[in-house]
Design a protein around this motif. Structure first.
Motif, short mmCIF file in Angstrom:
data_model
loop_
_atom_site.label_atom_id
_atom_site.label_comp_id
_atom_site.label_asym_id
_atom_site.label_seq_id
_atom_site.Cartn_x
_atom_site.Cartn_y
_atom_site.Cartn_z
N GLN A 70 49.76 53.97 47.09
CA GLN A 70 49.95 53.85 48.54
C GLN A 70 49.42 55.07 49.28
O GLN A 70 48.72 54.95 50.29
N LYS A 71 49.74 56.26 48.75
CA LYS A 71 49.33 57.48 49.44
C LYS A 71 47.81 57.58 49.56
O LYS A 71 47.27 57.93 50.62
N TYR A 72 47.11 57.27 48.47
CA TYR A 72 45.66 57.42 48.45
C TYR A 72 44.93 56.11 48.79
O TYR A 72 43.70 56.06 48.75
N GLU A 73 45.69 55.08 49.14
CA GLU A 73 45.14 53.79 49.57
C GLU A 73 44.03 53.30 48.63
O GLU A 73 42.91 53.02 49.04
N VAL A 74 44.39 53.19 47.38
CA VAL A 74 43.45 52.71 46.35
C VAL A 74 43.41 51.19 46.45
O VAL A 74 44.24 50.49 45.87
N GLU A 75 42.45 50.68 47.21
CA GLU A 75 42.49 49.28 47.64
C GLU A 75 42.55 48.25 46.51
O GLU A 75 43.27 47.27 46.63
N PRO A 76 41.83 48.43 45.38
CA PRO A 76 41.94 47.41 44.34
C PRO A 76 43.37 47.24 43.80
O PRO A 76 43.74 46.16 43.35
N LEU A 77 44.17 48.30 43.85
CA LEU A 77 45.53 48.27 43.32
C LEU A 77 46.58 48.10 44.42
O LEU A 77 47.74 47.84 44.11
N LEU A 78 46.19 48.25 45.66
CA LEU A 78 47.13 48.33 46.77
C LEU A 78 47.67 46.95 47.15
O LEU A 78 46.92 46.03 47.44
N GLY A 79 48.98 46.83 47.13
CA GLY A 79 49.60 45.55 47.48
C GLY A 79 50.98 45.77 48.07
O GLY A 79 51.43 46.89 48.27
N TRP A 90 46.31 45.59 40.12
CA TRP A 90 47.55 46.10 39.54
C TRP A 90 48.38 44.96 38.96
O TRP A 90 48.83 45.02 37.81
N THR A 91 48.58 43.88 39.73
CA THR A 91 49.35 42.75 39.20
C THR A 91 48.60 42.09 38.05
O THR A 91 49.21 41.67 37.06
N ASP A 92 47.27 42.01 38.17
CA ASP A 92 46.48 41.41 37.07
C ASP A 92 46.65 42.20 35.78
O ASP A 92 46.74 41.63 34.69
N ALA A 93 46.69 43.53 35.90
CA ALA A 93 46.81 44.37 34.70
C ALA A 93 48.12 44.09 33.97
O ALA A 93 48.15 44.05 32.73
N TRP A 94 49.17 43.87 34.71
CA TRP A 94 50.47 43.63 34.08
C TRP A 94 50.58 42.23 33.48
O TRP A 94 51.44 41.97 32.64
N GLU A 95 49.73 41.31 33.94
CA GLU A 95 49.73 39.96 33.37
C GLU A 95 48.76 39.83 32.20
O GLU A 95 48.75 38.83 31.50
N ASP A 96 47.92 40.84 31.99
CA ASP A 96 46.91 40.81 30.92
C ASP A 96 47.61 40.78 29.56
O ASP A 96 48.50 41.59 29.27
N SER A 97 47.19 39.85 28.72
CA SER A 97 47.82 39.71 27.39
C SER A 97 47.58 40.92 26.51
O SER A 97 48.29 41.13 25.51
N SER A 149 54.90 37.91 40.42
CA SER A 149 54.66 38.85 39.33
C SER A 149 55.89 39.72 39.12
O SER A 149 56.60 40.04 40.07
N ARG A 150 56.10 40.14 37.87
CA ARG A 150 57.19 41.06 37.55
C ARG A 150 56.72 42.51 37.55
O ARG A 150 57.45 43.41 37.16
N ALA A 151 55.49 42.75 38.03
CA ALA A 151 54.89 44.08 37.95
C ALA A 151 55.63 45.12 38.77
O ALA A 151 55.60 46.31 38.44
N LEU A 152 56.29 44.72 39.85
CA LEU A 152 56.89 45.70 40.75
C LEU A 152 58.33 46.06 40.36
O LEU A 152 58.70 47.23 40.38
#
Length: 367
Positions: free
Chosen positions: A317-326, A287-294, A272-275
């Protein structure tokens, strides 16, 4: 696991371990490999100097290297502020909306983003090199093509070998023509920035293209058997990065992220190019899925994307938001199912290598 290159660098095993954590790099060198400290997460050179001082105290005199990220071509007069100004407001709004959707808290007032990829900027990378050249570094690696010619010359003046990553034989030939000493053939399976050719195909292609330069096989390597395969394909060693993320010495400081890494299978990563704005293999997340969403704006090119998402990544990262954490990690993540010290990982690598060699010898004898 000794080769001509490992002997030249004075290491017992031809295992080059890339890591952003000085404790891991030092432990790799102590275990008989060659620790390579990634500098991209550092800002100005003073931060790198602090950790290289620590490396000097804890590597037990064993050799190590430094990895920087800098383009081969210099762009004059461009500052971080100039780049920030190029980021469209629509992309900033998309980041805000995505974080709000997942309830990610703001950083405390006055708290700076802890994740800044200013190391992608040439002026920062050069300040890091000014520091690194004052230490007994044995290898300088660049993850973004061949370093500028003056950097290669300066490293050689210090007796330092220069390496660069390549995702194709064409890239590898460019590195050879630029006067580099070691080529890292990084396959599609690798964590971080990767090309589209798998390691089994890429390694022998690069070996043939740059002969007689030494080649390190990289991408999807996490066992002694895979090391033996890399050497059988003509490499003079292996370059391993992802495997160290779940070692005891790694400084992830995120129980949630460690749990995700230990639970992930080899199919749970995505390029992914999200980072950063360039295709980089990492854990697949919302998070990566959101950036690939058309329906979204799509990632910006490097280095705009990295600067755009820096604060967002820090908050996640700080708040460890697991669905977005990678995190960047290769397909070998499926093998990373327990937290172990670096030495235990090395012991496993050497035993696996011995098993593979013994198996091949038995086959050869039967023939």
């Amino acid at each position: 696991m000794q080769t001509e290159l490992s002997t030249r660098l004075g290491v017992e095993h031809a295992v080059f371990g890339f890591t952003p954590f000085p404790a891991v790099a030092a432990a790799i060198s102590r275990a008989g490999g060659f620790g390579v400290l990634g500098a991209v997460r550092y800002g100005a050179g003073e931060e790198l100097a602090r950790d290289l001082d620590w490396m000097e105290e804890h590597a037990d005199g064993k050799p190590y290297g430094v990895d920087v990220v800098m383009p081969a071509k210099k762009v004059e007069g461009v500052t971080e502020a100039d780049i920030e100004a190029m980021i469209p407001e629509g992309h900033r709004a998309f980041v805000r909306d995505t974080l709000a959707k997942h309830g990610v808290p703001e950083l405390a007032e006055g708290e700076a983003s802890g994740w800044r990829i200013t190391g992608w900027l040439e002026e920062v990378a050069r300040s890091q090199l000014d520091v690194a050249f004052d230490y007994p570094v044995k290898l300088l690696a660049n993850a973004l093509g061949s370093p500028p010619a003056d950097v290669v010359a300066r490293a050689h003046d210090h007796g330092i070998l220069v390496a660069a990553l390549a995702g194709s034989a064409r890239h590898a030939l460019h590195h050879k023509e630029a006067g580099l000493d070691v080529i890292v053939a990084q396959g599609y399976e690798a964590g971080g920035h990767t090309g589209e050719i798998a390691s089994m195909v890429l390694t022998p292609e690069v070996v043939r293209a740059v002969d007689p330069l030494p080649v390190l096989a990289a991408g999807g390597i996490g066992s002694g058997e895979q090391i033996a395969a890399g050497l059988a394909l003509g490499a003079q060693g292996v370059w391993i990065g992802s495997l160290w993320l779940t070692t005891e010495e790694a400084e992830l400081h995120s129980p949630a992220l460690i749990r995700k890494l230990l639970a992930a299978g080899s199919g749970d990563t995505v390029r992914s190019r999200a980072l950063t704005g360039k295709p980089a293999r990492q854990l697949r997340t919302e998070w990566t899925d959101a950036w690939e969403d058309s329906d979204g704006p799509g990632p910006l090119p490097m280095p705009l994307q990295g600067l755009l998402v820096a604060e967002a990544v820090s908050r996640i990262q700080k708040y460890e938001v697991e669905p977005l954490l990678g995190t960047p990690v290769g397909q070998i993540v499926g093998r990373m199912d327990e937290v172990r010290p670096v030495q235990a990982v090395f012991d496993d690598l050497t035993r696996g290598f011995e098993r593979a060699i013994d198996r091949v010898i038995r086959i050869a004898k039967r023939a």
